[in-house]
Design a protein around this motif. Sequence first.
Motif, PDB file in Angstrom:
ATOM      1  N   ALA A  39      44.707  88.730   6.070  1.00  0.00           N
ATOM      2  CA  ALA A  39      44.162  89.594   5.006  1.00  0.00           C
ATOM      3  C   ALA A  39      44.206  88.924   3.631  1.00  0.00           C
ATOM      4  O   ALA A  39      44.648  89.512   2.645  1.00  0.00           O
ATOM      5  CB  ALA A  39      44.905  90.930   4.973  1.00  0.00           C
ATOM      6  N   ALA A  40      43.758  87.670   3.570  1.00  0.00           N
ATOM      7  CA  ALA A  40      43.683  86.969   2.291  1.00  0.00           C
ATOM      8  C   ALA A  40      42.606  87.601   1.415  1.00  0.00           C
ATOM      9  O   ALA A  40      41.773  88.378   1.887  1.00  0.00           O
ATOM     10  CB  ALA A  40      43.373  85.489   2.530  1.00  0.00           C
ATOM     11  N   ASP A  41      42.627  87.261   0.125  1.00  0.00           N
ATOM     12  CA  ASP A  41      41.664  87.858  -0.812  1.00  0.00           C
ATOM     13  C   ASP A  41      40.224  87.603  -0.396  1.00  0.00           C
ATOM     14  O   ASP A  41      39.355  88.467  -0.560  1.00  0.00           O
ATOM     15  CB  ASP A  41      41.904  87.309  -2.220  1.00  0.00           C
ATOM     16  N   LEU A  42      39.957  86.397   0.141  1.00  0.00           N
ATOM     17  CA  LEU A  42      38.581  86.077   0.530  1.00  0.00           C
ATOM     18  C   LEU A  42      38.088  86.936   1.682  1.00  0.00           C
ATOM     19  O   LEU A  42      36.887  87.132   1.833  1.00  0.00           O
ATOM     20  CB  LEU A  42      38.470  84.592   0.919  1.00  0.00           C
ATOM     21  N   LEU A  43      39.002  87.445   2.502  1.00  0.00           N
ATOM     22  CA  LEU A  43      38.581  88.291   3.620  1.00  0.00           C
ATOM     23  C   LEU A  43      37.905  89.555   3.108  1.00  0.00           C
ATOM     24  O   LEU A  43      36.893  89.993   3.671  1.00  0.00           O
ATOM     25  CB  LEU A  43      39.762  88.656   4.518  1.00  0.00           C
ATOM     26  N   ARG A  44      38.427  90.139   2.048  1.00  0.00           N
ATOM     27  CA  ARG A  44      37.817  91.345   1.490  1.00  0.00           C
ATOM     28  C   ARG A  44      36.358  91.075   1.098  1.00  0.00           C
ATOM     29  O   ARG A  44      35.458  91.854   1.396  1.00  0.00           O
ATOM     30  CB  ARG A  44      38.611  91.833   0.267  1.00  0.00           C
ATOM     31  N   GLU A  45      36.135  89.924   0.438  1.00  0.00           N
ATOM     32  CA  GLU A  45      34.775  89.554   0.029  1.00  0.00           C
ATOM     33  C   GLU A  45      33.903  89.278   1.247  1.00  0.00           C
ATOM     34  O   GLU A  45      32.718  89.632   1.272  1.00  0.00           O
ATOM     35  CB  GLU A  45      34.839  88.322  -0.870  1.00  0.00           C
ATOM     36  N   TYR A  46      34.482  88.627   2.256  1.00  0.00           N
ATOM     37  CA  TYR A  46      33.768  88.321   3.498  1.00  0.00           C
ATOM     38  C   TYR A  46      33.338  89.607   4.201  1.00  0.00           C
ATOM     39  O   TYR A  46      32.197  89.730   4.681  1.00  0.00           O
ATOM     40  CB  TYR A  46      34.691  87.500   4.387  1.00  0.00           C
ATOM     41  N   ILE A  49      38.190  98.331   8.969  1.00  0.00           N
ATOM     42  CA  ILE A  49      39.044  97.144   8.789  1.00  0.00           C
ATOM     43  C   ILE A  49      39.418  96.994   7.322  1.00  0.00           C
ATOM     44  O   ILE A  49      40.582  96.727   6.977  1.00  0.00           O
ATOM     45  CB  ILE A  49      38.315  95.874   9.288  1.00  0.00           C
ATOM     46  N   LYS A  50      38.454  97.199   6.435  1.00  0.00           N
ATOM     47  CA  LYS A  50      38.719  97.076   4.995  1.00  0.00           C
ATOM     48  C   LYS A  50      39.749  98.102   4.533  1.00  0.00           C
ATOM     49  O   LYS A  50      40.676  97.775   3.774  1.00  0.00           O
ATOM     50  CB  LYS A  50      37.415  97.250   4.211  1.00  0.00           C
ATOM     51  N   LYS A  51      39.614  99.326   5.009  1.00  0.00           N
ATOM     52  CA  LYS A  51      40.562 100.370   4.605  1.00  0.00           C
ATOM     53  C   LYS A  51      41.957 100.096   5.149  1.00  0.00           C
ATOM     54  O   LYS A  51      42.969 100.402   4.501  1.00  0.00           O
ATOM     55  CB  LYS A  51      40.054 101.736   5.084  1.00  0.00           C
ATOM     56  N   TRP A  52      42.017  99.518   6.354  1.00  0.00           N
ATOM     57  CA  TRP A  52      43.323  99.234   6.953  1.00  0.00           C
ATOM     58  C   TRP A  52      44.035  98.109   6.196  1.00  0.00           C
ATOM     59  O   TRP A  52      45.228  98.204   5.910  1.00  0.00           O
ATOM     60  CB  TRP A  52      43.147  98.863   8.422  1.00  0.00           C
ATOM     61  N   ARG A  85      21.687 103.396  15.452  1.00  0.00           N
ATOM     62  CA  ARG A  85      22.968 103.997  15.831  1.00  0.00           C
ATOM     63  C   ARG A  85      24.034 102.928  16.032  1.00  0.00           C
ATOM     64  O   ARG A  85      25.166 103.059  15.550  1.00  0.00           O
ATOM     65  CB  ARG A  85      22.786 104.799  17.107  1.00  0.00           C
ATOM     66  N   ASP A  86      23.672 101.836  16.711  1.00  0.00           N
ATOM     67  CA  ASP A  86      24.639 100.767  16.985  1.00  0.00           C
ATOM     68  C   ASP A  86      25.115 100.094  15.695  1.00  0.00           C
ATOM     69  O   ASP A  86      26.318  99.863  15.512  1.00  0.00           O
ATOM     70  CB  ASP A  86      24.013  99.710  17.908  1.00  0.00           C
ATOM     71  N   VAL A  87      24.163  99.784  14.805  1.00  0.00           N
ATOM     72  CA  VAL A  87      24.518  99.116  13.548  1.00  0.00           C
ATOM     73  C   VAL A  87      25.342 100.058  12.669  1.00  0.00           C
ATOM     74  O   VAL A  87      26.290  99.634  12.000  1.00  0.00           O
ATOM     75  CB  VAL A  87      23.263  98.628  12.806  1.00  0.00           C
ATOM     76  N   SER A  88      25.015 101.340  12.689  1.00  0.00           N
ATOM     77  CA  SER A  88      25.766 102.326  11.908  1.00  0.00           C
ATOM     78  C   SER A  88      27.212 102.399  12.383  1.00  0.00           C
ATOM     79  O   SER A  88      28.153 102.471  11.570  1.00  0.00           O
ATOM     80  CB  SER A  88      25.106 103.700  12.008  1.00  0.00           C
ATOM     81  N   GLU A  89      27.407 102.373  13.692  1.00  0.00           N
ATOM     82  CA  GLU A  89      28.765 102.392  14.243  1.00  0.00           C
ATOM     83  C   GLU A  89      29.520 101.121  13.867  1.00  0.00           C
ATOM     84  O   GLU A  89      30.707 101.165  13.521  1.00  0.00           O
ATOM     85  CB  GLU A  89      28.731 102.554  15.760  1.00  0.00           C
ATOM     86  N   GLU A  90      28.841  99.987  13.925  1.00  0.00           N
ATOM     87  CA  GLU A  90      29.488  98.722  13.548  1.00  0.00           C
ATOM     88  C   GLU A  90      29.913  98.754  12.087  1.00  0.00           C
ATOM     89  O   GLU A  90      31.012  98.307  11.734  1.00  0.00           O
ATOM     90  CB  GLU A  90      28.537  97.550  13.799  1.00  0.00           C
ATOM     91  N   LEU A  91      29.061  99.317  11.224  1.00  0.00           N
ATOM     92  CA  LEU A  91      29.382  99.429   9.806  1.00  0.00           C
ATOM     93  C   LEU A  91      30.629 100.282   9.601  1.00  0.00           C
ATOM     94  O   LEU A  91      31.493  99.950   8.774  1.00  0.00           O
ATOM     95  CB  LEU A  91      28.197 100.011   9.045  1.00  0.00           C
ATOM     96  N   VAL A  92      30.749 101.349  10.344  1.00  0.00           N
ATOM     97  CA  VAL A  92      31.938 102.212  10.251  1.00  0.00           C
ATOM     98  C   VAL A  92      33.200 101.418  10.583  1.00  0.00           C
ATOM     99  O   VAL A  92      34.230 101.547   9.909  1.00  0.00           O
ATOM    100  CB  VAL A  92      31.813 103.424  11.207  1.00  0.00           C
ATOM    101  N   PHE A  93      33.125 100.563  11.599  1.00  0.00           N
ATOM    102  CA  PHE A  93      34.298  99.798  11.998  1.00  0.00           C
ATOM    103  C   PHE A  93      34.641  98.701  10.984  1.00  0.00           C
ATOM    104  O   PHE A  93      35.818  98.429  10.734  1.00  0.00           O
ATOM    105  CB  PHE A  93      34.085  99.195  13.393  1.00  0.00           C
ATOM    106  N   VAL A  94      33.627  98.085  10.387  1.00  0.00           N
ATOM    107  CA  VAL A  94      33.890  97.085   9.348  1.00  0.00           C
ATOM    108  C   VAL A  94      34.572  97.742   8.154  1.00  0.00           C
ATOM    109  O   VAL A  94      35.550  97.219   7.606  1.00  0.00           O
ATOM    110  CB  VAL A  94      32.584  96.391   8.899  1.00  0.00           C
ATOM    111  N   GLU A  95      34.076  98.912   7.767  1.00  0.00           N
ATOM    112  CA  GLU A  95      34.706  99.648   6.672  1.00  0.00           C
ATOM    113  C   GLU A  95      36.126 100.069   7.053  1.00  0.00           C
ATOM    114  O   GLU A  95      37.026 100.122   6.209  1.00  0.00           O
ATOM    115  CB  GLU A  95      33.863 100.865   6.299  1.00  0.00           C
TER     116      GLU A  95
END
Length: 266
Positions: A213-220, A260-263, A248-258
């Motif tokens: 979880a380095a700073d660059l990961l947030r930007e990535y 990871i960011k929140k975690w 639907r698939d891309v929307s679900e993927e976006l939810v999971f990326v967000e």
Amino acid sequence: MTFSMTLGPRLQLVASLVPLNASLGDIGTDHAYLPIALVEAQRIAKAVAVDVHEGPFKSALNAVKIRQLEPVIDVRLGDGLKPLAAGEVNVLTLAGMGGKTMLEIFAARPKVLQAVTDLIVQPQGGERTLRLSLLNSGWRLKTEQLVKEDERIYTVMAFSRDEGQTMAELSCQKDVWLQRLSPQKPEDNKFLGHSMIVDKLVWYFGPLILEEAADLLREYLDDYSEMLRRQLEQMKLSNKSETLEKIRDVSEELVFVEGIKKWQYP
């Protein structure tokens, strides 16, 4: 680590991961900046610098000659590992080419690769495919780090025969992320779909990079989310049934990326 030759952030990181006293094969050497810097810093014993294009090959020859490093850096014209003999080098560096191209280079000369103990790779695309293929072939992942150069974020990975984490060990990280991000149970219908999304993201971003979880990961992650949003905007212009499924698939993927960011960055 300080080098006499100025290296950009990408090559600096690659250089820092090369084991001490290595016999190095630098594939796609361009101007031979990497092996020159490592030799002058007394980090490696010798190097073979390979490039398939005549222009960069001549530039590398000239750079080595000017510094009178011909006894320790051998510049060769050729494709991938083909100019190398088996056992001639024990460490390989490949930077600035696609991950699939790297795998093709390895596959073309298996005996050369067999004698190599360490790989340091900086792919430009195909990170997931490269990471999984090397791990499934028995390589261990020592470290993986993000680096930014010219407003773009790159991944550098170091693999070893004997050090680092195996595929089985790293797969546990995928299971951890699935537990963190999906409330579904294995018997639920959505669990398989969620598992596939998490699998895709973990091997794309990298299990060690995600945990650090380095700073660059947030930007990535932000860049990846923005890419998914652009895809959604484009797909919403179509009314085709298959496009609606992709939305639907891309929307679900976006939810999971967000997720990871929140975690990682609460």
